[in-house]
Write a protein that holds these residues in place. Sequence first.
Motif, PDB file in Angstrom:
ATOM      1  N   GLY A 127       0.005  -7.159  -8.183  1.00 26.31           N
ATOM      2  CA  GLY A 127      -0.673  -6.686  -6.972  1.00 26.31           C
ATOM      3  C   GLY A 127      -1.250  -7.816  -6.136  1.00 26.31           C
TER       4      GLY A 127
ATOM      5  N   ARG B 192       0.743 -10.797  -2.382  1.00 27.67           N
ATOM      6  CA  ARG B 192       0.575 -10.915  -0.936  1.00 27.67           C
ATOM      7  C   ARG B 192      -0.386 -12.047  -0.566  1.00 27.67           C
ATOM      8  NH1 ARG B 192      -2.625  -8.316   2.404  1.00 27.67           N
ATOM      9  NH2 ARG B 192      -3.778  -7.532   0.629  1.00 27.67           N
TER      10      ARG B 192
ATOM     11  N   LYS C 297       4.713  -9.937   0.665  1.00 28.63           N
ATOM     12  CA  LYS C 297       5.186 -10.578  -0.549  1.00 28.63           C
ATOM     13  C   LYS C 297       6.313 -11.545  -0.198  1.00 28.63           C
ATOM     14  CE  LYS C 297       4.092  -7.125  -4.013  1.00 28.63           C
ATOM     15  NZ  LYS C 297       4.666  -6.170  -4.970  1.00 28.63           N
TER      16      LYS C 297
ATOM     17  N   CYS D 258      -3.523  -1.739   9.648  1.00 31.00           N
ATOM     18  CA  CYS D 258      -2.578  -1.127   8.725  1.00 31.00           C
ATOM     19  C   CYS D 258      -3.113   0.252   8.377  1.00 31.00           C
ATOM     20  CB  CYS D 258      -2.388  -1.968   7.467  1.00 31.00           C
ATOM     21  SG  CYS D 258      -3.887  -2.256   6.525  1.00 31.00           S
TER      22      CYS D 258
ATOM     23  N   ILE E 161      -0.178  -1.399   0.200  1.00 32.21           N
ATOM     24  CA  ILE E 161      -0.636  -1.569   1.581  1.00 32.21           C
ATOM     25  C   ILE E 161       0.050  -0.532   2.459  1.00 32.21           C
ATOM     26  CG2 ILE E 161      -0.710  -3.167   3.550  1.00 32.21           C
ATOM     27  CD1 ILE E 161      -2.506  -4.047   1.241  1.00 32.21           C
TER      28      ILE E 161
ATOM     29  N   PHE F 111       2.308  -0.550   8.884  1.00 40.00           N
ATOM     30  CA  PHE F 111       1.792  -1.135  10.125  1.00 40.00           C
ATOM     31  C   PHE F 111       2.448  -0.415  11.292  1.00 40.00           C
ATOM     32  CE2 PHE F 111       1.721  -4.226   6.746  1.00 40.00           C
ATOM     33  CZ  PHE F 111       0.451  -4.765   6.830  1.00 40.00           C
TER      34      PHE F 111
ATOM     35  N   ARG G 262       5.967  -2.374  11.167  1.00 40.76           N
ATOM     36  CA  ARG G 262       6.786  -2.595   9.980  1.00 40.76           C
ATOM     37  C   ARG G 262       6.236  -1.770   8.811  1.00 40.76           C
ATOM     38  NH1 ARG G 262       4.672  -6.527   5.985  1.00 40.76           N
ATOM     39  NH2 ARG G 262       2.949  -7.692   6.874  1.00 40.76           N
TER      40      ARG G 262
ATOM     41  N   VAL H  51       3.300  -2.586   2.208  1.00 44.30           N
ATOM     42  CA  VAL H  51       3.729  -3.459   1.112  1.00 44.30           C
ATOM     43  C   VAL H  51       3.607  -2.701  -0.203  1.00 44.30           C
ATOM     44  CG1 VAL H  51       3.406  -5.682  -0.030  1.00 44.30           C
ATOM     45  CG2 VAL H  51       2.865  -5.442   2.407  1.00 44.30           C
ATOM     46  N   ASP H  52       4.745  -2.541  -0.885  1.00 46.67           N
ATOM     47  CA  ASP H  52       4.741  -1.886  -2.187  1.00 46.67           C
ATOM     48  C   ASP H  52       3.903  -2.721  -3.163  1.00 46.67           C
ATOM     49  OD1 ASP H  52       6.578   0.014  -1.209  1.00 46.67           O
ATOM     50  OD2 ASP H  52       8.283  -1.247  -1.750  1.00 46.67           O
ATOM     51  N   VAL H  53       3.052  -2.057  -3.914  1.00 48.65           N
ATOM     52  CA  VAL H  53       2.208  -2.739  -4.905  1.00 48.65           C
ATOM     53  C   VAL H  53       1.634  -4.028  -4.296  1.00 48.65           C
ATOM     54  CG1 VAL H  53       2.012  -3.372  -7.347  1.00 48.65           C
ATOM     55  CG2 VAL H  53       3.804  -1.829  -6.632  1.00 48.65           C
ATOM     56  N   GLY H  54       0.993  -3.863  -3.158  1.00 49.02           N
ATOM     57  CA  GLY H  54       0.521  -5.020  -2.392  1.00 49.02           C
ATOM     58  C   GLY H  54      -0.957  -5.318  -2.544  1.00 49.02           C
ATOM     59  N   GLY H  55      -1.612  -4.702  -3.507  1.00 50.92           N
ATOM     60  CA  GLY H  55      -3.022  -5.010  -3.763  1.00 50.92           C
ATOM     61  C   GLY H  55      -3.961  -4.190  -2.898  1.00 50.92           C
TER      62      GLY H  55
END
Lengths: 102, 712, 654
Positions: free
Chosen positions: B114, B117, B134, C403, C438, C441, C444, C447-451
């Motif tokens: 996670g 990014r 990412k 986002c 995430i 946007f 775009r 984000v998969d598994v983006g924190g």
Amino acid sequence: MATAEVQFRLGEYLEVAASDGEPRFRCAKCGHDLGPASGNYKEHALRRVAPLEEAGPLVGDPSRFIDDRMEIRQFFCPGCVTQLDTEINRAGEPIIWDIELH
Amino acid sequence: MAVIDTLSTPSDSRFVCGIDIGGTFTDCAVVDETGRMVTAKVPSTPDRPAEAFMDALAASAATMGVPLGDLLARCDQLMHGTTVATNAVVQKRGAKVGLVATLGHGEAILHMRGAGRTTGVNIERMLDIPSSGKPEPLVPRALIVEVVERVDCDGDVVVPLDEAQAEAAVRRLLDQGVDAIAISLLWAFLNPDHEQRIKAIIRRLAPDVYVTASSDIAPVMGEYERTVATALNSYVGPVTRGYLRDLSERVTGAGYGRDVLIVESTGGVVPAPRAGEEASLTLGSGPVAGIIGTRFLAEALGMPNVIAVDMGGTSFDLGLVRDGAPVTSDTALVGQYQYHVPNVDVRSIGAGGGSIASVDEISGGLLVGPDSAGAVPGPACYRRGGTEATVTDADLVLGYLDPAFFLGGRMALDRRAAEEAIDRIAEQAGLDRTRTAAGIVKVVEFRMADLIRTTTIERGFDPREFSLFVYGGAGPVHGVLLARELGIGTVVVPMGNAAGVWSALGAATSHVLFVYRQSDPQTAPFDGERLTRAYREMEERGRRELRDQGFSDERIEITRRASIRYRYQIHEVEIEVAAGDIDEAGAQTMLDDFERAYEAKYGKGTGFPAAGFEVTSLKVLAVGRLTQPELAQRARDGARPDSFDSREIYVPDEERFVRAAVAHGRDLRPGMEIAGPAVIELDWTTVVVQPGSRAEVDGLGNLIIRLEENPS
Amino acid sequence: MTASIAETSWDGVGRSYIPDHEIRISPAVALHRETAEDVDPISYEVIRHNLWNINEEHGSTIVKVSGSPIAVFAHDFNPSILTEDGEFVFFGPYLQFHAGMLDLNVKWTLENRSEHPGIRDGDMFFANDPWVGTTHQQDAAMMCPVFWEGRIFCWVANLLHFADVGGGTPGSFCPEANDVFEEPVPTPPLRMVENGEIRPDLEAQFLRRSRLPELCALDLRAVVAGNTVAKNRILALVERYGPGVVKGVMRRVISAGEERFVRRLERLPDGVWRDVNFLEVAKTGDRRAYKIALEVRKEGDRLIFSNRGTDPQTGAINITYAALRGGIMCPINAFFLHDSLYAIGGALRHIDIEPEPGTITCADYPAACSNGGSTGVHIVIGLAVNVLAKMLACDTKMARSFCCQGGATQWPGATMSGKDRRGNDFGAFLLDPMAGAIGAFSFRDGVDVGGLWFDAKGTAPNVEHNEWASPALFLYRREKPDSGGAGKFRGGNSLELAWVPHKTDVIMQTTTACGCAIPTARGLFGGLAGSPNRYDYVEGSDVQERLRGGTVPQDLDELRGRRRELLPKETGIAQTVHDVYQLAISGAAGYGDPIDRDPEAVARDLAAGLVTPETARRFYGVVVDAAGHVDEEATAHRREEIREERRASAERPS
């Protein structure tokens, strides 16, 4: 409507255009009028109310855990039926006036 | 090409030779038994790096007046730091890698915990979410296959490997045309059997495919970082191995009789064939070689603690030597990927001579960076298309650089272009040209000082206890003021002109180092027998493999290390563990040493013994000691030329230009002292000696600058 | 907030503390106010960067000394520099919702402690009172006045989440609490440090509440050490450049941030933007949904937020004003100020909050607040994202700065305890939701598994770390297809993971979540919500037979046994080695009408297994052929069909 001058774009599907001096919402895709900018464009949109399960592929029946009746409300442009916005709300709650321009 | 000493070497003298390939130049340093050194610098040949390697050797041989074959035949150690792997990563030209993972866990390398990014992203940009993302996957999803198997956290097999299914999975990868395969299974560092069996399957099906198993390359806990290490190794493996084979053939053909020794991020060298199999360990070896050289020289100078700064046009690398040893880390970053690798910790910070100045339109503040003009278009004074004011332009305007003698006169600088660029900033800032240029320099120096301070303090060190070594083209201009800001008393510009080939010399001063790791987490009270067994196993491997390289027992040094932490705490501290059997008392000593080291690093009273202890990983360092070049000390005759040139340089303390002596490298004699204000022009850099500091040339040709303000 | 109420009851005692624009400070305390107006551009930049660096060192000192996973991994803390009267100069890059809090604590201290016991050089004040200014009692503030020649020059201060500060439940999150008396004791600011030393009597009193007194003592030293380092470095700066110059830089850092914020506001029209979201199951056994409302009104260069319309305070899901404000500040920092180096004081000058008291998001004393950090503040962050996004969407450039709501919009808590594989007690709180996702946007995909974007330095554990800490075997951890909200731009997918006890007989499990019945990551501009949290459970399964038989089950449907969902707040679940527990973490929201999505993007997602064919057809209206290529004709047909369905089933406007 074609003569209206676009004042600004608002997100993906809305724009505000001056028509006879009055700023009005309209669909940015097809130009359909969605009422005065000082009002709630959703009241000028097609509205579909559906069970919450239709809010997404992984959304289940909320009565598993809660007694309140929940629903998804979809708002479409009356011209091109683009989905302008969705609401997840409790049945009986007023429509959310999400954008009120001054 | 630069010659420090004219070699009049006896015809039977032996040599040690280091070669470092950088982006622009390939450097060579040859040292003979009497400690005399020849250096050479030739243009790099990025597409065929082995050519520049041979060119550099040939240039050195020519300088020495011996045939290349003779040089190589008399060369005991040919050491080399390579950027082939680094370039493959930077240019995204690595292998097509397939990944074999445990069923249900193949996506770990995509999840990146996670944090993919933001890992490695400048903290100032961390909240800029729309610009974040990412990185491109090291292994695309389609090339990840999962195998039926499961090992648990004790290393016990829960589900045996289904070999037939694994073979089918491997075939799926081969069918997609992979050049390399990485195998990374859960808990394989405790029980490598499944990985090794899959490796055997791959070898059988496709003997030419490059294979890395996580239990070989990174046998430590944490599947994400271990998998990245494994995939990265396979990614840079084929190209690195191919290059090293090519290189080995060429030098053998030219008369060299041994394995070329390759610098690794661990801080040691290994024979080329081994480096080809652990290719990812060659990542970042250039800067690491610089730190090895620093350690070597620091020892000669009796300086235990050194902050080493390599400032070039676009980069600013920072490494530390503490108590005579390079400061190391067990994880590293490649872009936004974090991975397990024992490495000499060199931080790269984006600031250099090319950092661009601007005025913030809102605050009116004078900013320098983070954007950089790099080498192309470069600073305005390069006349390569850059028009924006950079640090190098400011250095020129302030008289620190001589437009006619930049890089030993190899590149002319355009003073007017620099002035025009600075003037544009000056106008926005409402300052005059000089104050603006001085401001740019000051801002960048303070910023660097902040970054150095942060990096040292994070590791638990006080910068004031260190000396500052500055090398790289843009470093020595700013070293004195940087030191003053950090409270540092001594600045060293190493080896005069040799600083220009510093990484090559660093390579030449390496020892062979094999690092063995084992992660077998235990909570205290530790099982001493289990620890002893693990250490002995690694030690025996180390001895055997060093003997195989021809090291006699007296040249082999084995050190044990253990990473320990308080339970429920995160900070691990690595300590040295005594040789021999570990009994109850030995285990207690480990804990005591850990507690002492923890407090030294994190401060008094920061320990948490009530929580208990955990040993997370064990390490054995097996060093094969090589002949170290012994640098010749020259007599300090203190001879000075009758007069120095002079020019005006800006002195920030006095806020004005002051006439300063200008010394040239050729004039420097051991024992010579030059008080600031002065400028010393070397072939590869310019040293600015500010008032209040005094430079001395030592017997090795180093410039030692002492600051009156911070007596050490 | 109206002046009359503020004067009487927004005092941090009965009601949350909301300072007036001018705070009242006793003349017993002298403030350093002299400011050099003409700091040159060079000194400004040098000192500005130095102040930032001091705040960074403050943060890294806390990490160093504390060493706890909360500080080091979750980054659940934040250091700050504030002016003499409590305005933020620099805030830190750690957990962003602490942004709404330290200024409140400093101002309250100035207003209430100046006279008696007084504020002196060498003092530090400690507080963990939600009504004064923390998310919940676990988040404690430590505030240090920096004196120059007898006057308060500025403050350095921090907030840190302490692992356990008492209350009925280990970890101090008390899901059963009816009010604050069943929770950790809140402490209004008190002088914990005198002459640079922690007072042993007050420390003992604080540690006595905790199940982990040694750890709390260490954390206490960490926050004191952080302040001390920052204070000494600021004093060195003052000595070197003079107090007026340093203060001048501080003021300009604030005003530059203010100017940047105002210029961005100027691009946007005036108006009001509103949204509503729901929490559910206020405590174990409850079956209700609770409305949480947020609006932002823009009037020229001011933003006025209100939570009016939010349901009355109830159960254990409340937060106070500070957490409401902190939640709002998260997207303000990210969407408006990402380039301002965390200088948020200037923006705060233009932000007012007019809260409705007695509500879930601005609860009055003595409501239960200890869960605020995991429910209330997150729901506010999401609402603030949506109302600000709709405002930012009015300008094409600013529309690129937001986002949609991210994954784990409500944290699905999974707390385990029992005996580990050596027979010792263990307790664990699953940190995998840190892996987040995430939202989309406006230009775009997310984000998969983006924190978690508001905790950008946070990290999820490895599976090996989980298995080392707890006696469990994780069967899988993978991205959940379709978990990212559908839209023209898709929200990020989040994780799904499953485990069985391993080398132990039983693990006791507790769930704590909202967002199971009602998805909480709401889409924007026609985009759909991210998936809800979900706890699945198969009791008495054949998982052990399957493992023994050489397979690792990858789908709950493969298993025999009794399948059920766990409740959002269920305790006393005794998971044996035959019971499989699967947690799906809520996904991130989508942007724009799903049938506007580029069919090629849908085909790519299908090929990667990120969406399922059924979702592609049903929600995106995309059909692919056997080779995975877009069937353009069938897609056009299906999308027309969706439009027809919409026309047929929708009501016309009245």
